[in-house]
Scaffold this active site. Sequence first.
Site, PDB file in Angstrom:
ATOM      1  N   GLY A 239       0.765  -1.238   0.000  1.00  8.53           N
ATOM      2  CA  GLY A 239       0.000   0.000   0.000  1.00  8.53           C
ATOM      3  C   GLY A 239       0.792   1.280   0.000  1.00  8.53           C
ATOM      4  O   GLY A 239       0.211   2.352  -0.170  1.00  8.53           O
ATOM      5  N   GLY A 280       3.792  -3.532  -3.669  1.00  8.13           N
ATOM      6  CA  GLY A 280       3.654  -3.763  -5.099  1.00  8.13           C
ATOM      7  C   GLY A 280       4.048  -2.492  -5.829  1.00  8.13           C
ATOM      8  O   GLY A 280       5.171  -2.349  -6.327  1.00  8.13           O
ATOM      9  N   ARG A 281       3.135  -1.539  -5.809  1.00  6.37           N
ATOM     10  CA  ARG A 281       3.349  -0.268  -6.499  1.00  6.37           C
ATOM     11  C   ARG A 281       4.690   0.388  -6.134  1.00  6.37           C
ATOM     12  O   ARG A 281       5.406   0.872  -7.003  1.00  6.37           O
ATOM     13  CB  ARG A 281       2.203   0.681  -6.132  1.00  6.37           C
ATOM     14  CG  ARG A 281       2.163   1.972  -6.910  1.00  6.37           C
ATOM     15  CD  ARG A 281       1.144   2.950  -6.294  1.00  6.37           C
ATOM     16  NE  ARG A 281      -0.116   2.309  -6.008  1.00  6.37           N
ATOM     17  CZ  ARG A 281      -1.156   2.262  -6.841  1.00  6.37           C
ATOM     18  NH1 ARG A 281      -1.091   2.882  -7.998  1.00  6.37           N
ATOM     19  NH2 ARG A 281      -2.262   1.632  -6.513  1.00  6.37           N
ATOM     20  N   ARG A 317      -5.326   2.978 -15.982  1.00  8.86           N
ATOM     21  CA  ARG A 317      -5.474   3.744 -14.742  1.00  8.86           C
ATOM     22  C   ARG A 317      -6.157   5.100 -14.912  1.00  8.86           C
ATOM     23  O   ARG A 317      -7.030   5.448 -14.106  1.00  8.86           O
ATOM     24  CB  ARG A 317      -4.126   3.899 -14.032  1.00  8.86           C
ATOM     25  CG  ARG A 317      -3.505   2.557 -13.610  1.00  8.86           C
ATOM     26  CD  ARG A 317      -2.294   2.730 -12.703  1.00  8.86           C
ATOM     27  NE  ARG A 317      -2.678   3.198 -11.402  1.00  8.86           N
ATOM     28  CZ  ARG A 317      -2.575   4.453 -10.965  1.00  8.86           C
ATOM     29  NH1 ARG A 317      -2.027   5.377 -11.738  1.00  8.86           N
ATOM     30  NH2 ARG A 317      -2.982   4.788  -9.779  1.00  8.86           N
ATOM     31  N   CYS A 348     -12.314   3.529 -29.212  1.00  6.38           N
ATOM     32  CA  CYS A 348     -13.590   4.207 -29.396  1.00  6.38           C
ATOM     33  C   CYS A 348     -14.362   4.329 -28.091  1.00  6.38           C
ATOM     34  O   CYS A 348     -15.364   3.637 -27.863  1.00  6.38           O
ATOM     35  CB  CYS A 348     -14.422   3.458 -30.437  1.00  6.38           C
ATOM     36  SG  CYS A 348     -13.539   3.389 -31.993  1.00  6.38           S
ATOM     37  N   GLU A 349     -13.857   5.159 -27.216  1.00  6.90           N
ATOM     38  CA  GLU A 349     -14.481   5.460 -25.924  1.00  6.90           C
ATOM     39  C   GLU A 349     -14.070   6.877 -25.564  1.00  6.90           C
ATOM     40  O   GLU A 349     -12.886   7.221 -25.687  1.00  6.90           O
ATOM     41  CB  GLU A 349     -13.908   4.556 -24.807  1.00  6.90           C
ATOM     42  CG  GLU A 349     -14.200   3.100 -24.904  1.00  6.90           C
ATOM     43  CD  GLU A 349     -15.575   2.709 -24.388  1.00  6.90           C
ATOM     44  OE1 GLU A 349     -16.214   3.524 -23.693  1.00  6.90           O
ATOM     45  OE2 GLU A 349     -15.988   1.597 -24.707  1.00  6.90           O
TER      46      GLU A 349
HETATM   47  C1  LIG Z   1      -2.744  -5.208  -4.036  1.00  8.86           C
HETATM   48  C2  LIG Z   1      -2.225  -5.796  -2.796  1.00  8.86           C
HETATM   49  C3  LIG Z   1      -0.936  -5.487  -2.354  1.00  8.86           C
HETATM   50  C4  LIG Z   1      -0.048  -4.485  -3.046  1.00  8.86           C
HETATM   51  O1  LIG Z   1      -0.552  -3.209  -2.961  1.00  8.86           O
HETATM   52  P1  LIG Z   1       0.344  -1.964  -3.431  1.00  8.86           P
HETATM   53  O2  LIG Z   1      -0.508  -0.795  -3.174  1.00  8.86           O
HETATM   54  O3  LIG Z   1       0.656  -2.166  -4.858  1.00  8.86           O
HETATM   55  O4  LIG Z   1       1.587  -1.993  -2.579  1.00  8.86           O
HETATM   56  C5  LIG Z   1      -0.482  -6.120  -1.214  1.00  8.86           C
HETATM   57  N1  LIG Z   1      -1.247  -7.014  -0.541  1.00  8.86           N
HETATM   58  C6  LIG Z   1      -2.498  -7.337  -0.938  1.00  8.86           C
HETATM   59  C7  LIG Z   1      -3.278  -8.310  -0.166  1.00  8.86           C
HETATM   60  C8  LIG Z   1      -3.028  -6.739  -2.079  1.00  8.86           C
HETATM   61  O5  LIG Z   1      -4.271  -7.051  -2.461  1.00  8.86           O
END
Ligand SMILES: *Cc1c(COP(=O)(O)O)cnc(C)c1O
Length: 421
Positions: A239, A280-281, A317, A348-349
Amino acid sequence: MDAFSYHDGQLYAEDMPLSTIAAQVSTPCYVYSRSMIENQWRAFDNAFAGRDHLVCYAVKANPNLAILNLLARLGSGFDIVSGGELERVLRAGGDPSRVVFSGVGKSDEEMRRALDVGIRCFNVESEGELLRLHELSEEVGCAAPVALRVNPDVDPNTHPHIATGLKENKFGIPIEAAPQLYAQARQLPHIDPIGVACHIGSQLVDMGPFVDALERVLSLVDELNRSGLALQSLDLGGGLGIRYSTERPPPAREYVATLSATLDALGSQHRHLRVMIEPGRALVGEAGVLLTRIQYLKRAAAKNFAIVDAAMNDLLRPALYDAWHEVKPVFEDTGHPAMVYDVVGPVCETGDFLARDRKLGIAPGELLAISCAGAYGACMSSRYNTRPLTAEVMVDGDHLHVIRRRETIDEMLGTESILPQ
Ligand SMILES: *Cc1c(COP(=O)(O)O)cnc(C)c1O
């Protein structure tokens, strides 16, 4: 360190001009920086210093095999949300004993496969899932390692579509209901309750919600301890946000240090807990751009449009979350008068835009880089309008590796068939 910077008026990825990449693999294409991804993973990992920990990359942010492989080589763990992601991790050389499995809707088949390969932990999100997993592990003849994913009900102050830790979200088990479900889990011979997990949302830019969630989860850990259940691991989810425009999220080092300090402040009984995070991000987002070429400039009554060869099917996004991505011309100062454009694709949107109201001095044929496209970019792309999945390349110094080649029309149509008569 930003791997995407200008040298002599031209935008580079590490030591490679983006214009060279466009000439070699054509556009649109995603371009990633190896060193940025590796450095960012190490920043998270090193910041834990002496603490028992595991950084589990959230595969869904960018599941390309080359990225998973680079992280596996560093010793990364992985957070998966499907059986398909598990196969990716295995094929990329990831260690199944470092895999945690999240998600509200795990199927029997997915859970069986995860039991067979011996993943580290199932992050279970409901009583129904717990009971189903128990039956499956009984069949297999093992005890499934389980963390309950609790929902700590904190407001992450992020976009409603990516907030996951509020009462009204579908994710997790309400934290008040968790002790009861742990008690139930302890009675199940084929369930081994080893941990607790939470994940409160995405693109969080301050530490407050993370600290709130950690405090709530730790008080649950203490309560369980008092009832005789000593958990071994604490998974704080992902997150952490990135800087799309003016956001100022804490750097990885500071994020980990704050979590660590909170753990210490809340008592020595938490020292033995293995701490896991699932970024992730924050691992890959800033390490990628979407490279696209301007097709036409079009003036309508109220707007100017730069029509490019990438579209919402390549980068969803902006259309999905109204997300803002910086748009950088690959060549600075080409001398065209700056005007305000919406950067749009050929789909086409009306929702097919990559950026709106940007002041750019551009001409048809020129290249643009859409920044911060390394996470939730290529992986969310579709074939809408029968546009093939785009290419992805990884730059490593002055080397270029195609890590997904552009899909062909035959591949795109190959799974379809017409009726015999
Ligand atoms: C999507 C997700 C993440 C990664 O979230 P980021 O915002 O990309 O860091 C981690 N854990 C779970 C359970 C997720 O669903």
